[in-house]
Design a protein around this motif. Sequence first.
Motif, PDB file in Angstrom:
ATOM      1  N   ASN A  22      32.125   3.475   4.836  1.00 39.34           N
ATOM      2  CA  ASN A  22      33.264   4.371   5.047  1.00 39.34           C
ATOM      3  C   ASN A  22      32.946   5.267   6.236  1.00 39.34           C
ATOM      4  N   HIS A  27      27.728   3.514   0.999  1.00 38.09           N
ATOM      5  CA  HIS A  27      27.456   3.871  -0.399  1.00 38.09           C
ATOM      6  C   HIS A  27      25.983   3.672  -0.716  1.00 38.09           C
ATOM      7  N   TYR A 152      41.036  -3.108  -3.590  1.00 41.53           N
ATOM      8  CA  TYR A 152      40.461  -2.076  -2.703  1.00 41.53           C
ATOM      9  C   TYR A 152      39.429  -2.751  -1.788  1.00 41.53           C
ATOM     10  N   LYS A 196      44.448  -2.365  -0.196  1.00 39.76           N
ATOM     11  CA  LYS A 196      44.140  -1.173   0.597  1.00 39.76           C
ATOM     12  C   LYS A 196      42.840  -1.442   1.330  1.00 39.76           C
ATOM     13  N   LYS A 198      39.765   0.240   3.296  1.00 43.36           N
ATOM     14  CA  LYS A 198      39.045   1.472   3.633  1.00 43.36           C
ATOM     15  C   LYS A 198      38.620   1.379   5.093  1.00 43.36           C
ATOM     16  N   ASP A 226      43.174   3.303   5.185  1.00 45.32           N
ATOM     17  CA  ASP A 226      42.741   4.683   4.910  1.00 45.32           C
ATOM     18  C   ASP A 226      41.446   4.994   5.658  1.00 45.32           C
ATOM     19  N   ASN A 228      40.200   7.906   6.121  1.00 51.02           N
ATOM     20  CA  ASN A 228      39.656   9.192   5.653  1.00 51.02           C
ATOM     21  C   ASN A 228      39.560  10.251   6.752  1.00 51.02           C
ATOM     22  N   GLU A 251      47.078   6.101   5.114  1.00 50.53           N
ATOM     23  CA  GLU A 251      46.496   7.140   4.256  1.00 50.53           C
ATOM     24  C   GLU A 251      45.545   8.014   5.067  1.00 50.53           C
ATOM     25  N   ASN A 274      44.768  11.896  -0.146  1.00 51.24           N
ATOM     26  CA  ASN A 274      43.971  12.500  -1.205  1.00 51.24           C
ATOM     27  C   ASN A 274      43.055  13.556  -0.583  1.00 51.24           C
ATOM     28  N   HIS A 325      44.394   7.833  -6.583  1.00 50.68           N
ATOM     29  CA  HIS A 325      43.156   7.694  -5.822  1.00 50.68           C
ATOM     30  C   HIS A 325      42.031   7.244  -6.756  1.00 50.68           C
ATOM     31  N   SER A 326      41.006   6.675  -6.168  1.00 48.03           N
ATOM     32  CA  SER A 326      39.836   6.312  -6.965  1.00 48.03           C
ATOM     33  C   SER A 326      38.592   6.372  -6.108  1.00 48.03           C
ATOM     34  N   ARG A 407      25.070  11.776  -4.585  1.00 48.54           N
ATOM     35  CA  ARG A 407      25.573  10.777  -3.642  1.00 48.54           C
ATOM     36  C   ARG A 407      25.537  11.327  -2.225  1.00 48.54           C
TER      37      ARG A 407
HETATM   38  O1  LIG Z   1      40.941   7.082  -0.901  1.00 48.63           O
HETATM   39  C1  LIG Z   1      39.923   7.603  -0.607  1.00 48.63           C
HETATM   40  O2  LIG Z   1      39.909   8.448   0.281  1.00 48.63           O
HETATM   41  C2  LIG Z   1      38.711   7.213  -1.300  1.00 48.63           C
HETATM   42  O3  LIG Z   1      38.744   6.288  -2.022  1.00 48.63           O
HETATM   43  C3  LIG Z   1      37.467   7.927  -1.145  1.00 48.63           C
HETATM   44  C4  LIG Z   1      36.345   7.144  -1.768  1.00 48.63           C
HETATM   45  O4  LIG Z   1      35.299   7.971  -2.076  1.00 48.63           O
HETATM   46  C5  LIG Z   1      35.924   5.945  -0.896  1.00 48.63           C
HETATM   47  O5  LIG Z   1      36.287   6.112   0.400  1.00 48.63           O
HETATM   48  C6  LIG Z   1      34.479   5.640  -0.965  1.00 48.63           C
HETATM   49  O6  LIG Z   1      33.925   5.772  -2.047  1.00 48.63           O
HETATM   50  O7  LIG Z   1      33.918   5.208   0.053  1.00 48.63           O
END
Ligand SMILES: O=C([O-])C(=O)C[C@H](O)[C@@H](O)C(=O)[O-]
Length: 428
Positions: A22, A27, A152, A196, A198, A226, A228, A251, A274, A325-326, A407
């Motif tokens: 991301n 992660h 996702y 979706k 990322k 998304d 972010n 997003e 989010n 969101h998750s 994390r």
């Molecule tokens: O919709 C979002 O921004 C996310 O899902 C944030 C999450 O924490 C996701 O980006 C991740 O875990 O890498």
Amino acid sequence: MDTKIADVRVTPILIADPALLNVQGVHQPYTPRLIVEVVTEGGLVGVGETLGDSTYVNIARQLSPIVRGRSTTESNLLPALAAAGADVDVDALSSATDTAGFRGAQTEDKLRLSVISAFEVAMFDALGKATGLPVHALLGGKVRDSVEYSGYLFYKWAEHPQAGAPGDDWGAALDPAGIVEQARRFRRDCGFTSFKLKGGVFPPDEEAAAVRALAEEFPGSPLRLDPNGGWTVHTSVAVARELDGVLEYLEDPTNGTPGMAEVAAATGMPLATNMCVTRVDEIQEAFTRGAVQVVLSDHHFWGGLQRTRELAAICGAFGVGVSMHSNTHLGISLAAMTQVAATIPHIGYACDSHRPWQTDDVITAPHRFTDGRIEVTDVPGLGVELDRDQLARLHERWERMPDMRDRDDEKGMRLVDPDWRPHGSPRW
Ligand SMILES: O=C([O-])C(=O)C[C@H](O)[C@@H](O)C(=O)[O-]
Ligand SMILES: [Mg+2]
């Protein structure tokens, strides 16, 4: 009725997570989660799940004795109980974007709400068992029999940089072909029809190319991207124009309400968030400026299932859409998300869930997605049962790995790129 809480157990765990990329980094091999159990005098057990970094664990440990002796019918008292009795380690607060969830700056209130959410869900689960009612009935009843989720998609490495980290059988996904392959597997295994991606990982034109490849492979499927908040307003406007008619929504292309309002005004692209609507006091500005057209609710962030419904009602009043969101989570949270989503008439989009990326769980019968959906159960409570052996195994991992308990997506990235720095400002 058996509603008095005799005991509360909080169990931090570590769950395996693939090397998903991301805007902040990658992660960790293991992500912390926290499992909350409330036990009634008659021995009924209600379960809840939330983020498990040390700050949350500390708050939960302070809240537990305060909740003991109360009733499972009193979850509306949780915010006041937590504010009065659970201190937040202010040194742990960061003004930077929260690493474990991308929900704006961390505040004491937000941290407490995330812990409260697990207690609230556990109290509803126990209350449901005491009354013989499913959680959705305690929230006013379901308006649908199943809840739709989106696939996702993540750019990912084949493996983690840490030696000895667990592997996975997904392989790498670092270009449009890799993302399409991932989506094919999600379609085959889980039946997802919305996807979706990322973003915020590669230059926007590469990510737009991946979205176009998805549109070609899955014509008519709703698609989202998304990054972010990883883009400037200028970049966001350019990508929104390029993907006009291809994306269902974009997003959080850029960080903050003023920038989102500019992007929305310059394009016809619906914007979801989010990140800029993360607290009640951020709603008015975002909605009156037309900065967002869809809010991604998250019961972990907003303080539970009741507050998720309240947020959805406010969105409805302003004509703003709602979805969910998750981030990395297990089956207790998936059950809670499904129960609350089933009660909200105007959830008009497939909800996000990371769950298909997880190989661990703490429930005896992990959910299966069918046609991209999870069935809304009508059995008492959440409809899940704790697997104590798995809980013990994942807690033992938490005991063994102190360096994974918080994390930090930047840390993993620095193993590969020592110059990697947090991106306080947009990357592109
Ligand atoms: O919709 C979002 O921004 C996310 O899902 C944030 C999450 O924490 C996701 O980006 C991740 O875990 O890498
Ligand atoms: Mg997002």
